[in-house]
Design a protein around this motif. Sequence first.
Motif, PDB file in Angstrom:
ATOM      1  N   GLY A 197       0.771  -1.237   0.000  1.00 52.86           N
ATOM      2  CA  GLY A 197       0.000   0.000   0.000  1.00 52.86           C
ATOM      3  C   GLY A 197       0.804   1.289   0.000  1.00 52.86           C
ATOM      4  N   VAL A 198       2.065   1.242  -0.435  1.00 53.47           N
ATOM      5  CA  VAL A 198       2.894   2.440  -0.515  1.00 53.47           C
ATOM      6  C   VAL A 198       3.255   2.668  -1.980  1.00 53.47           C
ATOM      7  N   ASP A 199       2.911   3.835  -2.500  1.00 56.85           N
ATOM      8  CA  ASP A 199       3.168   4.136  -3.909  1.00 56.85           C
ATOM      9  C   ASP A 199       4.254   5.196  -4.048  1.00 56.85           C
ATOM     10  N   ILE A 200       5.437   4.767  -4.519  1.00 57.85           N
ATOM     11  CA  ILE A 200       6.532   5.707  -4.780  1.00 57.85           C
ATOM     12  C   ILE A 200       6.803   5.816  -6.285  1.00 57.85           C
ATOM     13  N   SER A 201       5.960   5.209  -7.087  1.00 54.51           N
ATOM     14  CA  SER A 201       6.225   5.098  -8.532  1.00 54.51           C
ATOM     15  C   SER A 201       6.326   6.447  -9.242  1.00 54.51           C
ATOM     16  N   ALA A 202       5.648   7.468  -8.746  1.00 60.43           N
ATOM     17  CA  ALA A 202       5.682   8.782  -9.402  1.00 60.43           C
ATOM     18  C   ALA A 202       6.783   9.687  -8.836  1.00 60.43           C
ATOM     19  N   ASN A 203       7.517   9.209  -7.832  1.00 63.21           N
ATOM     20  CA  ASN A 203       8.594  10.017  -7.241  1.00 63.21           C
ATOM     21  C   ASN A 203       9.774  10.131  -8.188  1.00 63.21           C
ATOM     22  N   SER A 204      10.598  11.125  -7.952  1.00 61.00           N
ATOM     23  CA  SER A 204      11.833  11.313  -8.709  1.00 61.00           C
ATOM     24  C   SER A 204      12.984  11.501  -7.736  1.00 61.00           C
ATOM     25  N   PRO A 205      14.159  10.970  -8.073  1.00 64.88           N
ATOM     26  CA  PRO A 205      15.326  11.179  -7.216  1.00 64.88           C
ATOM     27  C   PRO A 205      15.662  12.669  -7.075  1.00 64.88           C
ATOM     28  N   ILE A 206      16.120  13.039  -5.876  1.00 64.67           N
ATOM     29  CA  ILE A 206      16.457  14.419  -5.555  1.00 64.67           C
ATOM     30  C   ILE A 206      17.888  14.446  -5.025  1.00 64.67           C
ATOM     31  N   GLN A 207      18.639  15.433  -5.447  1.00 63.06           N
ATOM     32  CA  GLN A 207      20.022  15.592  -4.986  1.00 63.06           C
ATOM     33  C   GLN A 207      20.042  16.142  -3.555  1.00 63.06           C
ATOM     34  N   LEU A 208      20.869  15.549  -2.709  1.00 60.98           N
ATOM     35  CA  LEU A 208      21.032  15.996  -1.335  1.00 60.98           C
ATOM     36  C   LEU A 208      21.673  17.386  -1.294  1.00 60.98           C
ATOM     37  N   THR A 209      21.141  18.240  -0.416  1.00 58.69           N
ATOM     38  CA  THR A 209      21.753  19.546  -0.164  1.00 58.69           C
ATOM     39  C   THR A 209      21.883  19.732   1.347  1.00 58.69           C
ATOM     40  N   GLU A 210      22.797  20.594   1.737  1.00 58.20           N
ATOM     41  CA  GLU A 210      22.924  20.907   3.155  1.00 58.20           C
ATOM     42  C   GLU A 210      21.670  21.609   3.661  1.00 58.20           C
ATOM     43  N   ASP A 211      21.028  22.412   2.819  1.00 60.31           N
ATOM     44  CA  ASP A 211      19.779  23.068   3.218  1.00 60.31           C
ATOM     45  C   ASP A 211      18.697  22.036   3.551  1.00 60.31           C
ATOM     46  N   ALA A 212      18.601  20.985   2.736  1.00 60.03           N
ATOM     47  CA  ALA A 212      17.611  19.930   3.013  1.00 60.03           C
ATOM     48  C   ALA A 212      17.914  19.255   4.340  1.00 60.03           C
ATOM     49  N   MET A 213      19.191  19.065   4.626  1.00 58.51           N
ATOM     50  CA  MET A 213      19.581  18.467   5.904  1.00 58.51           C
ATOM     51  C   MET A 213      19.176  19.373   7.065  1.00 58.51           C
ATOM     52  N   ARG A 214      19.430  20.674   6.929  1.00 57.91           N
ATOM     53  CA  ARG A 214      19.064  21.632   7.974  1.00 57.91           C
ATOM     54  C   ARG A 214      17.552  21.678   8.175  1.00 57.91           C
ATOM     55  N   THR A 215      16.818  21.700   7.081  1.00 54.89           N
ATOM     56  CA  THR A 215      15.359  21.761   7.157  1.00 54.89           C
ATOM     57  C   THR A 215      14.798  20.558   7.900  1.00 54.89           C
ATOM     58  N   ALA A 216      15.350  19.381   7.621  1.00 54.22           N
ATOM     59  CA  ALA A 216      14.875  18.161   8.286  1.00 54.22           C
ATOM     60  C   ALA A 216      15.311  18.139   9.747  1.00 54.22           C
ATOM     61  N   GLY A 217      16.574  18.424   9.979  1.00 56.01           N
ATOM     62  CA  GLY A 217      17.101  18.371  11.343  1.00 56.01           C
ATOM     63  C   GLY A 217      17.544  16.989  11.768  1.00 56.01           C
ATOM     64  N   HIS A 218      16.959  15.959  11.169  1.00 54.05           N
ATOM     65  CA  HIS A 218      17.300  14.563  11.478  1.00 54.05           C
ATOM     66  C   HIS A 218      17.511  13.841  10.155  1.00 54.05           C
ATOM     67  N   VAL A 219      18.710  13.296   9.948  1.00 51.13           N
ATOM     68  CA  VAL A 219      19.047  12.613   8.705  1.00 51.13           C
ATOM     69  C   VAL A 219      19.335  11.150   9.001  1.00 51.13           C
ATOM     70  N   VAL A 220      18.733  10.271   8.199  1.00 45.72           N
ATOM     71  CA  VAL A 220      19.001   8.841   8.297  1.00 45.72           C
ATOM     72  C   VAL A 220      19.676   8.416   6.999  1.00 45.72           C
ATOM     73  N   VAL A 221      20.912   7.939   7.115  1.00 47.35           N
ATOM     74  CA  VAL A 221      21.676   7.466   5.960  1.00 47.35           C
ATOM     75  C   VAL A 221      21.508   5.954   5.895  1.00 47.35           C
ATOM     76  N   LEU A 222      21.049   5.480   4.745  1.00 48.32           N
ATOM     77  CA  LEU A 222      20.824   4.050   4.578  1.00 48.32           C
ATOM     78  C   LEU A 222      21.992   3.421   3.826  1.00 48.32           C
TER      79      LEU A 222
END
Length: 143
Positions: A65-90
Amino acid sequence: MPTEGNPGVLFVCVKNGGKSQMAAGLFEKELVEAGKPDAVRVASAGTRAGQSINALSAEVLAEIGVDISANSPIQLTEDAMRTAGHVVVLGAEAQVPHVEGVTVERWETDEPSLRGIEGRQRMEIIRDDIRTRVRELASRLGS
């Protein structure tokens, strides 16, 4: 819609086509099932973003029941890291910069191919490993 004051989590892998997309989709599903769909801002990114979503990743997620088919890869930025505050590296391959004030945790996810398990069975094992970890993280961040 989540507000800026809500906690955030950013899932990161190398290409942002498989594991990090799976984790974000599974995390969002956990929030919905807990009745808190907007409790945590969820995003994903790649350290060297690819061109598309891994089709097998999308297929094994769709089964639950999880649909990721329409998603697109996004490049990591330091701003995205700051906005999230919590980063999980897989996984072990992706390396993220140190960003002041950002919590980073690394999930060394199961890699069935090291045991000769490939294809659909490999992706189901990865999905289930990530799902277990996501549930624990959702309970930590979403409560």
